[in-house]
Structures are given as C-alpha cells and as structure tokens.
Design an enzyme around this catalytic site. Structure first.
Site, PDB file in Angstrom:
ATOM      1  N   SER A  75       0.841  -1.204   0.000  1.00 60.05           N
ATOM      2  CA  SER A  75       0.000   0.000   0.000  1.00 60.05           C
ATOM      3  C   SER A  75       0.868   1.243   0.000  1.00 60.05           C
ATOM      4  O   SER A  75       2.086   1.179   0.164  1.00 60.05           O
ATOM      5  CB  SER A  75      -0.915   0.013   1.233  1.00 60.05           C
ATOM      6  N   SER A  77       0.840   3.686   2.206  1.00 65.25           N
ATOM      7  CA  SER A  77       0.831   4.363   3.503  1.00 65.25           C
ATOM      8  C   SER A  77       2.199   4.867   3.933  1.00 65.25           C
ATOM      9  O   SER A  77       2.300   5.713   4.812  1.00 65.25           O
ATOM     10  CB  SER A  77       0.277   3.425   4.587  1.00 65.25           C
ATOM     11  N   LYS A 141       5.352   0.386   9.299  1.00 70.14           N
ATOM     12  CA  LYS A 141       5.157   1.782   9.684  1.00 70.14           C
ATOM     13  C   LYS A 141       6.455   2.307  10.286  1.00 70.14           C
ATOM     14  O   LYS A 141       7.432   1.585  10.441  1.00 70.14           O
ATOM     15  CB  LYS A 141       4.022   1.921  10.709  1.00 70.14           C
ATOM     16  N   SER A 249      -3.009   6.779   5.978  1.00 68.45           N
ATOM     17  CA  SER A 249      -2.398   5.676   6.716  1.00 68.45           C
ATOM     18  C   SER A 249      -3.261   5.316   7.917  1.00 68.45           C
ATOM     19  O   SER A 249      -3.543   6.169   8.770  1.00 68.45           O
ATOM     20  CB  SER A 249      -0.992   6.063   7.187  1.00 68.45           C
TER      21      SER A 249
END
Length: 292
Positions: A75, A77, A141, A249
């Site tokens: 993704s 994010s 992350k 996100s």
C-alpha cells in the site's frame, strides 16, 4: 487466510530431515548390502527428494528466521519513503533473536529507536476484536513513540512529549516518473499510481520531519483537516507507529499501540522495485536504496 510461511518451512525442514535421518540410520546400510557389486544403491524417490531438499530448506529457514526476511510493500501508507511494488529486506536480529513460529525472544540485542521503519504483525483494531480481517498480517510503519512517550496529533501536527515536531517544507508532491511513458499518462494504473494522482491533485506537499534523533520525509495535504485530535500515552512494552503518508495511513492513531512481541524486524534496504500492473517495469533507480 493468513499463511504462516515460517511454520511451513519448519514443518518441511522437520519432515525432510526425519525421512533422510531415519533412512540413513535404519535402511541405507541394508540397501547397500543388497546392491550388486559395482552398482550404486538406489534410494526411494521420497528419500532422494528429502536428502536433496533438506539442506536447502534448512538454509532458507535459518536465513529468514535469524538474518533477513523479504517483504513486498502492498500500500501507499509509507510514501514517499516506500512505494507500492517495492521489495524490501528486514533485519531480523535488530531487536533480538526470536525462535521461528512461536516468536519467543531468546537473545535480546536491541530495541526500536524513534524513527525506525519496522515490520510487525498487526495487533488488530480493539473495536473489531477477533473479527478484524487483517489480524496477524504483516504491517510496515515508522516508530514515532517509545514506551512512556506522550504522543499527540493535532491539526496535522505531531507532538512528542509536549514538544511540536518541526517540519521543513521541501516541495509540492508531483506524480512519480513511473506514471508517464513518452509524456503520456499510462492507461493501466497500479494502486500506487492511483495514490500518486490523488496526492498530486490534492495539492499534497512533501516535508522533512525532524523527529527527535531522526529525520525523514512525510507527505500531507494541508487542506485536509486531521480526523484525530488525541493524546496517547505509550504503555511499557509498546510502540506508537505512523505511516509517512500521514493523511492516507491507518496506524496507531486508529488501532492503537504495537506490542513489542509483535515486532518482526527493522526495514533497511530496497532490493527490487516493480511498478505498474499490466505494463510493470523495474525502477532501477530505487534498487539498493537504504531505508531511512
């Protein structure tokens, strides 16, 4: 259904090792004695495959479990740091040596630092509980909050322990170069391409965020009001993680903290980058890029 590849490797290593070992201990000598002189004993096909594959699977298991593991970015994010189609390597011993499958730490080595880009097993949204469809999936992350930190996010601005995290404006966000061929927009868009267009049309900007002890680029859209205006106190043994693509996100602002036991490792390099769906290409400029 989430496939536990580590469990598959452990099972295959055990199975091939047992078959090869039992044959060596119980049957190989007798088979050799019954073989005419001048001929090589013929192993059963299952034994031959087990003997051939056991060392290969064992090496892959040890490398993946204790040294480095590959992941693909699914993704946007973590844009602009990581793009959809980037293939990364994760250092498995940065935060301690863990046994595969059960993930029990047996040798403590280090702890996550603020600014680290980490892969972890998604702990799940408390509001969804066991019904969360992404529970146990691998997420990536950036760590912005350590145990004991107070994290706040107000008006698209990050605060750590009461201090505003400064940012330096770099440039407007523009569509990535992979979006265009000979000046014409590609007709087939990947998820990352679609995110590119949305960010560019939304007047997103790229800034350098000065986390205490670390600097990295982030994307935000100034005219989008933050949906969160909260203060979080990071509990012991947990971390607060956010995506660099701040307005796109789902992270600790939504589903809470990352438990220490969920950490997989620290992302450190991009070893392949494949962009696009039907007309995908390798972006050689990203190969070997260190993740900061």
């Amino acid at each position: 259904m989430h496939l536990d590849f580590a469990a598959v490797l452990v099972a295959l290593t055990f199975l091939t090792g047992v078959i090869w070992g039992l044959d060596t201990l119980l049957f190989a000598k007798d088979r050799a004695a019954r073989t005419p002189a001048g001929e090589l004993p013929r192993e059963p096909l299952l034994v031959e495959y087990s003997r051939s594959f056991f060392p290969v699977i064992l090496i892959v298991l040890l490398f993946r479990s204790f040294l480095a593991e590959p992941f693909r970015i699914p993704s946007g994010s973590m844009m602009p740091t990581l793009l959809v189609g980037d293939f990364i390597l994760v250092n498995k011993f940065s935060y301690g040596i863990r046994l595969p499958v059960i993930d029990k730490k047996i040798i403590p080595i280090g702890e996550p630092q603020r600014g680290d880009v980490v892969v972890f097993r998604y702990p799940g949204d408390p509001k969804l509980g066991a019904s969360d469809p992404n529970l146990g999936n691998d997420y990536i992350k950036r760590i912005v909050g350590l145990p004991g930190d107070e994290i706040a996010y107000r008006d698209n601005t990050l605060f750590v322990n009461g201090e505003q995290v400064a940012t330096t404006y770099l440039q407007p966000y523009v569509e990535s170069k992979e979006m265009r061929w000979d000046g014409k927009l590609r007709s087939s868009l990947s998820a990352s391409d679609t995110e590119d267009r949305k960010l560019a049309s939304g007047q997103a900007v790229v800034s350098l965020e000065h986390l205490p002890g670390a600097e990295h680029r982030v994307i935000d859209i100034p005219n989008v009001t933050s949906t969160t205006d909260n203060v979080w106190r990071v509990p012991p043994g947990h971390y607060f993680a956010m995506g660099d693509n701040r307005d796109n996100s789902a992270d600790s602002r939504v589903w809470g903290f990352v438990p220490e036991e969920n950490l997989v490792g620290k992302a450190f390099v991009i070893w392949m980058s494949w962009r696009g769906l039907d007309n995908g290409v390798i972006d050689f400029s990203r190969l070997g890029t260190l993740i900061k």
